[in-house]
Design an enzyme around this catalytic site. Structure first.
Site, PDB file in Angstrom:
ATOM      1  N   LYS A 245       0.748  -1.112   0.207  1.00  0.00           N
ATOM      2  CA  LYS A 245       0.046   0.033  -0.062  1.00  0.00           C
ATOM      3  C   LYS A 245       0.776   1.171  -0.186  1.00  0.00           C
ATOM      4  O   LYS A 245       2.083   1.354   0.360  1.00  0.00           O
ATOM      5  CB  LYS A 245      -0.936   0.037   1.289  1.00  0.00           C
ATOM      6  CG  LYS A 245      -2.085  -0.938   1.073  1.00  0.00           C
ATOM      7  CD  LYS A 245      -3.330  -0.325   0.005  1.00  0.00           C
ATOM      8  CE  LYS A 245      -4.409  -1.524   0.103  1.00  0.00           C
ATOM      9  NZ  LYS A 245      -5.448  -1.268   1.226  1.00  0.00           N
ATOM     10  N   ARG A 279      -4.667  -9.922   3.653  1.00  0.00           N
ATOM     11  CA  ARG A 279      -4.746 -10.049   2.169  1.00  0.00           C
ATOM     12  C   ARG A 279      -3.340  -9.399   1.598  1.00  0.00           C
ATOM     13  O   ARG A 279      -2.846  -8.341   1.870  1.00  0.00           O
ATOM     14  CB  ARG A 279      -5.758  -8.892   1.665  1.00  0.00           C
ATOM     15  CG  ARG A 279      -6.357  -8.979   0.051  1.00  0.00           C
ATOM     16  CD  ARG A 279      -7.299  -7.888  -0.117  1.00  0.00           C
ATOM     17  NE  ARG A 279      -7.746  -7.857  -1.425  1.00  0.00           N
ATOM     18  CZ  ARG A 279      -7.199  -7.016  -2.255  1.00  0.00           C
ATOM     19  NH1 ARG A 279      -6.170  -6.313  -2.060  1.00  0.00           N
ATOM     20  NH2 ARG A 279      -7.903  -7.121  -3.717  1.00  0.00           N
TER      21      ARG A 279
END
Length: 297
Positions: A245, A279
């Protein structure tokens, strides 16, 4: 919140809204994830414009090969997405279904034991993938379509309840402010989780996701990671999606392909703070890191 009566499930009863699974217990496809059993969720994007793989698994055969590799590496859940999370070309429901349903059907036949998740905010897509064999719906846009929870209830699938800071699907944060981002996240995801149970979603299939970077800047995402235990303390199983991210990249001044070490650090911190589902893009590395966290205890 209006609480609907309990409805029967496989055991004959379903708890009312506000009833969380004991100690973050999660049950998906006959498997129980509790204690130090962490669930690794491998990402497969059936999109031509993914921020990470740039369309590497857009073709069906490439996606299936990636799934085979993830299963061999120890994945528990495979999460397929048919629409890029951020800005990009418009993708309507029919196209999203075309990208996801054939993959779900083939994956269900190919790997009967793996848990299949689909990342969508649309109820009709959720219905189509549930009929094709999906076990859970990963709603990363905070109930933008309120009927999605009813689809999860109808088909008995798991459901991820997320926080997007009030943003509409596929929009990026801009100058968002919170008095306390963690308090805002806890309030928002718990309200969605309780609402999901009130419409019939089974409590042990509900997960909450602070949704790093969605409606948040790097400071917010770091604060959520630091205080993730406050989400775990709610009793709902916590899913984290921190893999590669932007908050990891900005912290390390690293490009998308250089965030692996930072991702593993964020995963380990999240696991120690009580997260249950992770995830990730690199299943093997995540599996190894989480196995060490579990062994340390």
């Amino acid at each position: 919140m209006v609480t609907e009566p309990a409805v029967p499930d496989e055991a004959g009863t379903r708890p009312l809204a506000g009833t969380q699974p004991a100690a973050g217990t999660l049950r998906l496809r006959g498997q129980t994830f509790a204690g130090r059993r962490y669930a690794v969720m491998g990402v497969i994007n059936r999109t031509p414009d993914s921020f990470y793989d740039r369309g590497a698994t857009y073709a069906l055969e490439a996606a299936l090969a990636s799934a085979d590799h993830a299963v061999a590496a120890g994945v528990d859940i495979i999460d397929v997405g048919g629409v890029k999370a951020g800005y990009g070309a418009h993708v309507d429901e029919a196209e999203e279904i075309r990208r996801t349903v054939p993959f779900v059907r083939e994956l269900r036949d190919r790997h009967p034991g793996v848990v299949i998740s689909v990342d969508t905010w649309r109820a009709e897509v959720g219905r189509a993938v549930a009929e094709a064999g999906a076990d859970m719906i990963n709603d990363t846009w905070a109930g933008a379509d309120p009927d999605l929870a009813r689809v999860a209830a109808e088909y008995g699938t798991g459901l991820v309840c997320s926080h997007s800071g009030g943003l509409a699907p596929r929009t990026d944060p801009h100058r968002l402010r919170y008095d306390d981002v963690v308090a805002d996240v806890v309030s928002g995801v718990c309200a969605l989780a309780e609402r999901a149970v009130s419409v019939g979603v089974r409590p042990d299939g509900v997960m909450i996701d602070p949704t790093h970077d969605f409606g948040k800047n790097t400071y917010h995402s770091l604060e959520l990671t630091r205080r993730l235990g406050e989400l775990s303390a709610t009793g709902w199983p916590v899913l984290v999606a921190v893999s590669n991210k932007d908050f990891v990249g900005e912290t390390l001044q690293a490009g998308v392909t250089e965030r692996g070490d930072g991702t593993l650090a964020a995963l380990a911190v999240s696991a120690r703070e009580g997260a249950r589902v992770f995830r990730v893009h690199d299943v093997a590395a995540a599996r190894a890191a989480l196995d060490v966290v579990a062994a340390v205890g």
